[in-house]
Write a protein that holds these residues in place. Structure first.
Motif, PDB file in Angstrom:
ATOM      1  N   MET A  94       0.836  -1.215   0.000  1.00 43.48           N
ATOM      2  CA  MET A  94       0.000   0.000   0.000  1.00 43.48           C
ATOM      3  C   MET A  94       0.865   1.259   0.000  1.00 43.48           C
ATOM      4  N   MET A  95       1.885   1.281   0.852  1.00 47.50           N
ATOM      5  CA  MET A  95       2.698   2.488   1.000  1.00 47.50           C
ATOM      6  C   MET A  95       3.652   2.686  -0.175  1.00 47.50           C
ATOM      7  N   LEU A  96       4.313   1.617  -0.580  1.00 44.80           N
ATOM      8  CA  LEU A  96       5.351   1.740  -1.604  1.00 44.80           C
ATOM      9  C   LEU A  96       4.817   1.456  -3.004  1.00 44.80           C
ATOM     10  N   GLY A  97       4.154   0.312  -3.160  1.00 41.33           N
ATOM     11  CA  GLY A  97       3.675  -0.082  -4.482  1.00 41.33           C
ATOM     12  C   GLY A  97       2.568   0.811  -5.007  1.00 41.33           C
ATOM     13  N   ILE A  98       1.709   1.291  -4.115  1.00 43.03           N
ATOM     14  CA  ILE A  98       0.584   2.125  -4.551  1.00 43.03           C
ATOM     15  C   ILE A  98       0.906   3.613  -4.384  1.00 43.03           C
ATOM     16  N   ILE A  99       1.106   4.056  -3.151  1.00 46.63           N
ATOM     17  CA  ILE A  99       1.227   5.499  -2.888  1.00 46.63           C
ATOM     18  C   ILE A  99       2.512   6.079  -3.482  1.00 46.63           C
ATOM     19  N   SER A 100       3.679   5.546  -3.086  1.00 41.44           N
ATOM     20  CA  SER A 100       4.920   6.158  -3.592  1.00 41.44           C
ATOM     21  C   SER A 100       5.059   5.978  -5.100  1.00 41.44           C
ATOM     22  N   HIS A 101       4.677   4.795  -5.584  1.00 42.00           N
ATOM     23  CA  HIS A 101       4.773   4.553  -7.035  1.00 42.00           C
ATOM     24  C   HIS A 101       3.904   5.546  -7.812  1.00 42.00           C
ATOM     25  N   ASN A 102       2.684   5.795  -7.337  1.00 44.46           N
ATOM     26  CA  ASN A 102       1.797   6.738  -8.021  1.00 44.46           C
ATOM     27  C   ASN A 102       2.288   8.174  -7.901  1.00 44.46           C
ATOM     28  N   LEU A 103       2.853   8.540  -6.755  1.00 42.19           N
ATOM     29  CA  LEU A 103       3.400   9.893  -6.620  1.00 42.19           C
ATOM     30  C   LEU A 103       4.564  10.110  -7.581  1.00 42.19           C
ATOM     31  N   GLU A 108       2.359  15.091 -14.755  1.00 41.64           N
ATOM     32  CA  GLU A 108       2.161  16.533 -14.844  1.00 41.64           C
ATOM     33  C   GLU A 108       2.967  17.297 -13.805  1.00 41.64           C
ATOM     34  N   VAL A 109       3.186  16.674 -12.653  1.00 40.69           N
ATOM     35  CA  VAL A 109       3.879  17.347 -11.563  1.00 40.69           C
ATOM     36  C   VAL A 109       5.122  16.540 -11.201  1.00 40.69           C
ATOM     37  N   LYS A 110       6.258  17.187 -11.254  1.00 42.43           N
ATOM     38  CA  LYS A 110       7.478  16.514 -10.820  1.00 42.43           C
ATOM     39  C   LYS A 110       7.639  16.751  -9.335  1.00 42.43           C
ATOM     40  N   ILE A 111       7.508  15.673  -8.559  1.00 44.00           N
ATOM     41  CA  ILE A 111       7.627  15.770  -7.112  1.00 44.00           C
ATOM     42  C   ILE A 111       9.019  15.295  -6.716  1.00 44.00           C
ATOM     43  N   ILE A 116       8.740  12.925  -1.426  1.00 45.88           N
ATOM     44  CA  ILE A 116       7.945  11.689  -1.463  1.00 45.88           C
ATOM     45  C   ILE A 116       8.351  10.777  -0.306  1.00 45.88           C
ATOM     46  N   ILE A 117       9.650  10.638  -0.067  1.00 47.52           N
ATOM     47  CA  ILE A 117      10.132   9.815   1.047  1.00 47.52           C
ATOM     48  C   ILE A 117       9.577  10.346   2.356  1.00 47.52           C
ATOM     49  N   PHE A 118       9.648  11.663   2.556  1.00 46.12           N
ATOM     50  CA  PHE A 118       9.141  12.273   3.782  1.00 46.12           C
ATOM     51  C   PHE A 118       7.626  12.103   3.896  1.00 46.12           C
ATOM     52  N   LEU A 119       6.905  12.337   2.809  1.00 44.63           N
ATOM     53  CA  LEU A 119       5.448  12.255   2.817  1.00 44.63           C
ATOM     54  C   LEU A 119       4.963  10.833   3.121  1.00 44.63           C
ATOM     55  N   THR A 122       5.773   9.885   6.691  1.00 42.54           N
ATOM     56  CA  THR A 122       4.857  10.552   7.617  1.00 42.54           C
ATOM     57  C   THR A 122       3.508   9.858   7.622  1.00 42.54           C
ATOM     58  N   LEU A 123       2.989   9.528   6.456  1.00 38.62           N
ATOM     59  CA  LEU A 123       1.710   8.821   6.367  1.00 38.62           C
ATOM     60  C   LEU A 123       1.784   7.468   7.072  1.00 38.62           C
ATOM     61  N   PHE A 124       2.866   6.740   6.844  1.00 38.75           N
ATOM     62  CA  PHE A 124       3.038   5.437   7.485  1.00 38.75           C
ATOM     63  C   PHE A 124       3.107   5.596   9.003  1.00 38.75           C
ATOM     64  N   SER A 125       3.755   6.643   9.447  1.00 42.06           N
ATOM     65  CA  SER A 125       3.824   6.932  10.880  1.00 42.06           C
ATOM     66  C   SER A 125       2.440   7.208  11.448  1.00 42.06           C
ATOM     67  N   LEU A 126       1.660   8.012  10.761  1.00 38.22           N
ATOM     68  CA  LEU A 126       0.325   8.370  11.246  1.00 38.22           C
ATOM     69  C   LEU A 126      -0.606   7.164  11.336  1.00 38.22           C
TER      70      LEU A 126
END
Length: 186
Positions: A94-103, A108-111, A116-119, A122-126
């Protein structure tokens, strides 16, 4: 998850949901598993990189637990040690394969990758709220996991490491017997 002590049903439901999602996506795009990181390639490099982190986490957990724990060793620990990596793989998917991969894939947006690592960390921590100790540990551990994922993209090794580390931390540091928590109603 804690509502009416139905942890086993919640965990089983989440795992079932994501397995159905994975099967659906694989049916529509057979390369999905490989893209997400469910692959043999780089397993060895990933696990070798994570072994020192696994070892240090386990040693610290056992030392801490031996001085502060009121929990006595039980066969439940062995069951959780063997089963928790399945939950670790799902969480990292969920965190890596879905969220980070999609980010990363947003064209359109270069993040910035550091953002991304921080975001994601942080989400995983929450997700591990309300245990502040677990939140802090999850944040730093996820920073390592996502960095390793971005380098080798192997969810198997990361999920195993997650499961083993979490088993020791939950049992020896937080005095939690997950087996009893999951099956308290039975």
């Amino acid at each position: 998850m804690d509502w009416k002590n139905l942890r086993a049903f919640y965990t089983s439901g989440v795992i079932l949901f994501w397995l159905i999602y994975i099967l659906y996506r694989v049916k529509t795009n057979p390369k999905s598993l490989h893209i997400w990181g469910f692959k043999k390639e780089h397993f060895k490099q990933t696990i070798i990189y994570l072994i020192p982190i696994i070892f240090i986490s386990i040693v610290i957990s056992v030392i801490y637990g031996s001085y502060n724990s009121k929990l006595s060793f039980s066969w439940h620990f062995i069951l959780i040690f063997l089963l928790y990596p399945c939950w670790g793989i799902i969480q990292q998917f969920m965190m890596l394969g879905i969220i980070s991969h999609n980010l990363i894939a947003i064209s359109e947006v270069k993040i910035n990758r550091f953002f991304i690592i921080f975001l994601v960390s942080t989400l995983f921590s929450l997700i591990h709220y309300p245990s502040y100790v677990l939140m802090i540990f999850a944040f730093f551990l996820e920073m390592v996991f996502i960095t390793v994922y971005l380098k080798w993209r192997n969810l198997w090794a990361i999920g195993l490491a997650h499961g083993w580390i979490a088993t020791f931390i939950l049992y020896f540091v937080l005095n939690r017997d997950l087996w009893s928590e999951l099956f308290v109603r039975f």
